[in-house]
Motif scaffolding. Sequence first.
Motif: not given
Length: 444
Positions: A26, A33-34, A37, A41, A78, A81
């Motif tokens: 990250r 990255w964020d 996600m 998710i 994913v 995480e």
Amino acid sequence: MAPPYPLDWEDDDRMSFLFSAFKQTRDVDSADWDSKMAFWIPLIVEHAKDRRLLTVTLRQLQTDFTRKGCTALGLGTVMEEMLRRGILQIESDYVSGIASGWISWGMRQLVIKPLRWTVGTVLRLQINPDEAFLVPDVIKEQAALVLQKYQSSPLSSVSLLSEDDVYGLCKELIASPSALKLVLLQLQREKKICVLQREGERLVKFIQGGTAHVTPIGDTDLGVYELRKSEKLLSEKVQSVCEESDRLTEEAKKFNRAGNKQQALRCLRRRKLSERRMTELQNKLDTVQNTLERISMAETDRKVVSAYQMGVSALRSALKDVSLEKTESLVEQIQEFCDLQDDVSQTLAGAGSGDLDVDTDELERELNEILQEEEADLPEVPTGPLITSPFRSPIGQRGEDLNISAMVSDLPHVPEGPIYGSPMRPAEQRVRDANPQPYRFIPQ
């Protein structure tokens, strides 16, 4: 069933970015990255809820989220995480803290698979595509549905059920017996059920209405469970013997029509034995049912007595500071304050009215005098015929001249005395001063 795709699923540029692989860490590009996600998710969780997936695998997600022949390259990252955040869980973590009755279930799932995943995570290896991970949010929803299904079913009066009975009750909600185990595990974690492993079968006790947590399985629960098993077994045997008796009766008729009387009598003899056995089984079944009914009545009586005890405790607590002497004192104080309020009201109502205190008898005499004067001033009632029209004579003949003198003479006399009760106008006062004699109207 297709997963619930977001609105930007048809945006090729956007999806090309989201389907690309993640950076190594990250720290390389936190925005990249964020952003990925935040997209994947919630989408995976919603997909699991929509399809009631208690577990998901990487291979399954790659298949479900294939777009135009392309597979998302970052789904493994994913899932890692999601595991780190607790959105997905491995079975060993999920089972931790639960009673030992579940340890014997699925040793391979609880030990071997989690160990292999842990080693792979430490060595930074990719997730096994066929490894199943639990989705706690979906399991919680399914657990709530199973509990609601039980509470609204006729079995809600039965405190202890076998796992097979629970699965038969919730078969349309739960995909498989293994999924039911996860749901029961969640209910046990929430203290909504109690599980007992006994003689090769798993018994489940659900929470009853009006209680916060389920009570442990006791000897009474086991006794009732055994009685219900006996009732079910005896009912099945009675049904079987009844069917056998009907079959022997039909065979006896068939042999008799065929002329084989001996065989027909043998069938009837066997039917008699079946009927005798059916009577014995029915008596046993009646005894078991009667015992269960008495237990149910005793449980009802226990709840009623418990409710009485709670009511007495509540009443004692409510009347803790109340006594007869205190109550009488309060009533007297209330009466005193009411009397004081009446006195104050009368005092306020009589303020400023002292000058108007007049004798009632005197007022009545004055009222009678006023009435007598008014009666004396009233004119006399005429006795002659009334004139019905100004164009007719008093006798009612048409075409004759009107006799004005006769009409005037028929009018009532004008009162000679003064008129009481109304002030005299100034003009009338002047006329009276000039002519002190009573004014009289003399007809012509």
